[in-house]
Design a protein around this motif. Sequence first.
Motif, PDB file in Angstrom:
ATOM      1  N   CYS A   1       8.391   3.614  -6.230  1.00 33.12           N
ATOM      2  CA  CYS A   1       7.257   3.589  -7.145  1.00 33.12           C
ATOM      3  C   CYS A   1       7.689   2.903  -8.429  1.00 33.12           C
ATOM      4  O   CYS A   1       8.858   3.000  -8.840  1.00 33.12           O
ATOM      5  CB  CYS A   1       6.820   5.036  -7.445  1.00 33.12           C
ATOM      6  SG  CYS A   1       5.481   5.203  -8.648  1.00 33.12           S
TER       7      CYS A   1
ATOM      8  N   VAL B   1       2.508   2.556  -5.558  1.00 33.04           N
ATOM      9  CA  VAL B   1       3.402   2.840  -4.427  1.00 33.04           C
ATOM     10  C   VAL B   1       2.957   2.002  -3.235  1.00 33.04           C
ATOM     11  O   VAL B   1       1.913   1.341  -3.275  1.00 33.04           O
ATOM     12  CB  VAL B   1       3.382   4.343  -4.047  1.00 33.04           C
ATOM     13  CG1 VAL B   1       3.879   5.196  -5.189  1.00 33.04           C
ATOM     14  CG2 VAL B   1       1.985   4.780  -3.601  1.00 33.04           C
ATOM     15  N   SER B   2       3.723   2.064  -2.190  1.00 27.33           N
ATOM     16  CA  SER B   2       3.362   1.401  -0.936  1.00 27.33           C
ATOM     17  C   SER B   2       2.121   2.060  -0.335  1.00 27.33           C
ATOM     18  O   SER B   2       2.072   3.292  -0.176  1.00 27.33           O
ATOM     19  CB  SER B   2       4.522   1.503   0.055  1.00 27.33           C
ATOM     20  OG  SER B   2       4.084   1.268   1.372  1.00 27.33           O
TER      21      SER B   2
ATOM     22  N   ASP C   1       1.119   1.801   2.739  1.00 28.10           N
ATOM     23  CA  ASP C   1       1.495   2.345   4.051  1.00 28.10           C
ATOM     24  C   ASP C   1       2.226   3.675   3.895  1.00 28.10           C
ATOM     25  O   ASP C   1       1.972   4.628   4.644  1.00 28.10           O
ATOM     26  CB  ASP C   1       2.371   1.349   4.814  1.00 28.10           C
ATOM     27  CG  ASP C   1       1.582   0.166   5.359  1.00 28.10           C
ATOM     28  OD1 ASP C   1       0.340   0.272   5.442  1.00 28.10           O
ATOM     29  OD2 ASP C   1       2.207  -0.854   5.689  1.00 28.10           O
ATOM     30  N   TRP C   2       3.136   3.742   2.938  1.00 32.95           N
ATOM     31  CA  TRP C   2       3.860   4.997   2.704  1.00 32.95           C
ATOM     32  C   TRP C   2       2.899   6.092   2.260  1.00 32.95           C
ATOM     33  O   TRP C   2       2.965   7.230   2.742  1.00 32.95           O
ATOM     34  CB  TRP C   2       4.951   4.794   1.652  1.00 32.95           C
ATOM     35  CG  TRP C   2       5.602   6.082   1.256  1.00 32.95           C
ATOM     36  CD1 TRP C   2       6.544   6.767   1.954  1.00 32.95           C
ATOM     37  CD2 TRP C   2       5.303   6.859   0.091  1.00 32.95           C
ATOM     38  NE1 TRP C   2       6.864   7.937   1.291  1.00 32.95           N
ATOM     39  CE2 TRP C   2       6.127   8.010   0.152  1.00 32.95           C
ATOM     40  CE3 TRP C   2       4.450   6.708  -0.991  1.00 32.95           C
ATOM     41  CZ2 TRP C   2       6.096   9.000  -0.840  1.00 32.95           C
ATOM     42  CZ3 TRP C   2       4.413   7.681  -1.984  1.00 32.95           C
ATOM     43  CH2 TRP C   2       5.228   8.808  -1.899  1.00 32.95           C
TER      44      TRP C   2
ATOM     45  N   MET D   1       7.986  -2.088  -1.646  1.00 32.19           N
ATOM     46  CA  MET D   1       6.759  -1.360  -1.284  1.00 32.19           C
ATOM     47  C   MET D   1       6.037  -2.049  -0.141  1.00 32.19           C
ATOM     48  O   MET D   1       5.483  -1.407   0.747  1.00 32.19           O
ATOM     49  CB  MET D   1       5.817  -1.291  -2.489  1.00 32.19           C
ATOM     50  CG  MET D   1       6.276  -0.398  -3.602  1.00 32.19           C
ATOM     51  SD  MET D   1       5.123  -0.519  -4.980  1.00 32.19           S
ATOM     52  CE  MET D   1       6.179   0.081  -6.299  1.00 32.19           C
TER      53      MET D   1
ATOM     54  N   GLN E   1      -0.961  13.660  -0.754  1.00 31.97           N
ATOM     55  CA  GLN E   1      -1.551  12.546  -1.489  1.00 31.97           C
ATOM     56  C   GLN E   1      -2.230  13.038  -2.767  1.00 31.97           C
ATOM     57  O   GLN E   1      -2.025  12.470  -3.852  1.00 31.97           O
ATOM     58  CB  GLN E   1      -2.575  11.819  -0.614  1.00 31.97           C
ATOM     59  CG  GLN E   1      -1.984  11.050   0.542  1.00 31.97           C
ATOM     60  CD  GLN E   1      -3.056  10.456   1.448  1.00 31.97           C
ATOM     61  OE1 GLN E   1      -4.245  10.647   1.235  1.00 31.97           O
ATOM     62  NE2 GLN E   1      -2.629   9.723   2.476  1.00 31.97           N
TER      63      GLN E   1
ATOM     64  N   GLY F   1       6.922  -0.980   3.076  1.00 30.15           N
ATOM     65  CA  GLY F   1       6.698   0.427   3.359  1.00 30.15           C
ATOM     66  C   GLY F   1       7.698   1.408   2.794  1.00 30.15           C
ATOM     67  O   GLY F   1       7.671   2.594   3.149  1.00 30.15           O
ATOM     68  N   GLU F   2       8.582   0.967   1.898  1.00 27.84           N
ATOM     69  CA  GLU F   2       9.579   1.883   1.350  1.00 27.84           C
ATOM     70  C   GLU F   2       8.949   2.843   0.339  1.00 27.84           C
ATOM     71  O   GLU F   2       7.967   2.511  -0.322  1.00 27.84           O
ATOM     72  CB  GLU F   2      10.731   1.097   0.715  1.00 27.84           C
ATOM     73  CG  GLU F   2      11.556   0.326   1.729  1.00 27.84           C
ATOM     74  CD  GLU F   2      12.793  -0.319   1.128  1.00 27.84           C
ATOM     75  OE1 GLU F   2      13.131   0.009  -0.033  1.00 27.84           O
ATOM     76  OE2 GLU F   2      13.421  -1.141   1.809  1.00 27.84           O
ATOM     77  N   ASN F   3       9.549   4.029   0.221  1.00 27.20           N
ATOM     78  CA  ASN F   3       8.991   5.077  -0.645  1.00 27.20           C
ATOM     79  C   ASN F   3       9.505   4.935  -2.080  1.00 27.20           C
ATOM     80  O   ASN F   3      10.221   5.792  -2.607  1.00 27.20           O
ATOM     81  CB  ASN F   3       9.315   6.465  -0.096  1.00 27.20           C
ATOM     82  CG  ASN F   3      10.808   6.728   0.012  1.00 27.20           C
ATOM     83  OD1 ASN F   3      11.607   5.784   0.095  1.00 27.20           O
ATOM     84  ND2 ASN F   3      11.204   7.982   0.014  1.00 27.20           N
TER      85      ASN F   3
ATOM     86  N   SER G   1       1.086   7.682   4.954  1.00 27.22           N
ATOM     87  CA  SER G   1       1.915   8.516   5.822  1.00 27.22           C
ATOM     88  C   SER G   1       1.991   9.961   5.331  1.00 27.22           C
ATOM     89  O   SER G   1       2.431  10.845   6.068  1.00 27.22           O
ATOM     90  CB  SER G   1       3.339   7.942   5.913  1.00 27.22           C
ATOM     91  OG  SER G   1       4.073   8.175   4.710  1.00 27.22           O
TER      92      SER G   1
END
Length: 296
Positions: free
Chosen positions: A51, A206-207, A209-210, A44, A219, A47-49, A213
């Motif tokens: 959870c 979660v990340s 940054d992700w 995370m 969201q 920045g990986e998606n 995005s």
Amino acid sequence: MSEPLGQGVQKWADLLSEKSNGNMKIEIFPDSQMGDKADIIDSMLIGENVCTLADGAFYADYGVNDFGIVFAPFLFDSWDDCWKLVDSDWYKEQCDKLEEKGLKIVSSNWVYGDRHTMTVNPVNNVDDLKGMKIRVPGNKIQSIGFDSLGATSVGMALGDVYQALQTKTIDGAENPISTLYGRKLHEVAKNLILDAHVKNFTTFVVSADWFKSLTEEQQQMLIDTANEAGLYNNEVQAKQEEEYLNKMKEEGVNVVVPDADVMKGFKEKAESFYTHSDEFGWSEGLYEKVKAAMGK
């Protein structure tokens, strides 16, 4: 995936797919198929998606020290106390601090369960824990929490606990009933005291940054479906906890329901936990702030 939490995650995946018309999808990897929690959180942070579920004790290890208090023994008297804290300004502040570290909590209303203690030899009161080696997850908060009760905490992966109990490398383990039963620990440890030393609500993270995005609509959809699935999870947890407990009794587990005097002994013993606030890096007066946030 058969445990209540797994059913809740599947519900979340179904809700998100339905409400996004298939444009958002959760792919589920049960039983640590993607690595342990630390591995996933590290993913995370770049920045990986991905959870995972995590709790305050782990967030403390990632730099938001005050978050760890939610895993303090006997902090909460009821589940209502938990939800009052989650809805408080104090809790929002901790989530904001965590987001600055790169991690975004999308839901905090999931019951993981009351954490109880299962042992090879009977425990009828807190004094019986003295000298027992009890498995806990590998974080400082939970280790010192059990040490304060007079036991010797042993950090260990959950997958190793069955064999460790079988060989008497450890004397017991603690977890919610659904996990204790799901891992079949009652086959090798026939004593359970319903001490509920931690009311374990859990979060999904979660990340940051992700998350940023995503569009605002995406969201909100992620958060709303996670919270709706959390309520479903809590209903399943309540129903199945009773079923698992009855199955344990049928399979020969000695279940101790502590009376008020026994619980008083546990809570008094746990008070020494709070003398470690400097070791945890907690802010001054944290315990009083958290109690106030719960309206106490």
